[in-house]
Scaffold this active site. Structure first.
Site, PDB file in Angstrom:
ATOM      1  N   LYS A  63      53.635 -52.707 -77.190  1.00 40.13           N
ATOM      2  CA  LYS A  63      54.649 -53.260 -77.983  1.00 40.13           C
ATOM      3  C   LYS A  63      55.030 -52.328 -79.311  1.00 40.13           C
ATOM      4  CE  LYS A  63      55.172 -56.948 -75.439  1.00 40.13           C
ATOM      5  NZ  LYS A  63      54.287 -56.284 -74.232  1.00 40.13           N
ATOM      6  N   SER A  76      58.798 -55.697 -70.274  1.00 41.01           N
ATOM      7  CA  SER A  76      58.936 -56.196 -71.654  1.00 41.01           C
ATOM      8  C   SER A  76      59.382 -55.224 -72.606  1.00 41.01           C
ATOM      9  CB  SER A  76      57.551 -56.903 -71.963  1.00 41.01           C
ATOM     10  OG  SER A  76      56.610 -55.938 -72.409  1.00 41.01           O
TER      11      SER A  76
END
Length: 206
Positions: free
Chosen positions: A159, A122
């Site tokens: 993230k 991701s």
């Protein structure tokens, strides 16, 4: 940016350096350049210390002092874990899968660090599946910084973080895998969503 001063694209630089474009983009996005630091320094005509973040001066350093006057910086060993759960790195001996080394000067400030093996794509091309990230333990980060975040008491995720008055947005750099996810202030409190630490370095394993 050094590449822009040369008037070259990322693809052009990667080709000239004999690297694949993904690896070169990772370097520009803060990935560790140690593997190719000398090659990059020659190409951009700067010092290796500048590329490694040891100095703000891109010029080659002055000649080294004689050995008797040289200052030696030692390294500090930190544990690398395979996952982070319940808001804390799992540092029981049987859960430590490796060790990495950071400049001891970072540790002298009283900050705590741990390593974490990333799972999933991701955050590509910035961070790849299987990379080891070095994390400084802290509860807040600036907008745009990459952090290890615990959501709903599960294993942590890595993230980019963007915080506003309304809540917290977690951003994956690979939009095909992870689209930005917004958590309201209420969700941040109730789930909870909690920042564990800031990613300061990514290390690829070849």
């Amino acid at each position: 940016m050094l590449r822009e001063l040369k008037g070259m694209s990322q693809a052009d630089c990667a080709k000239a350096l004999g690297l694949d474009r993904t690896t070169y983009v990772k370097y520009e996005n803060g990935g560790s350049v140690r593997r190719n630091v000398e090659k990059l320094a020659r190409f951009f005509n700067v010092s290796t210390d500048y590329l490694l973040g040891n100095t703000d001066n891109p010029a080659d350093p002055a000649p080294a002092q004689p050995p008797a006057q040289k200052v030696t910086h030692y390294t500090y060993r930190i544990p690398v874990v395979g996952r982070v759960a319940a808001g804390q790195p799992i540092l029981a001996q049987e859960e430590i899968i490796d060790y990495e080394y950071i400049d001891e000067r970072l540790h002298k400030g009283g900050d705590q660090y741990f390593g974490l093996v990333v799972k999933g794509s991701s955050m590509e091309p910035t961070i790849h599946d299987g990379d080891t990230i070095i994390v400084r333990v802290q509860e807040r980060v600036e907008n745009g910084q990459i952090a290890v975040v615990l959501v709903d008491g599960e294993d942590a995720t890595v993230k980019e973080v963007k915080e506003s008055e309304d809540g917290l947005t977690l951003i994956g750099h690979n939009a095909a895998v992870y689209t930005p996810h917004f958590y309201s202030r209420e969700e941040v409190e109730k789930l909870p969503v909690r920042i564990i630490g800031r990613v300061i370095q990514s290390i690829s394993k070849f």
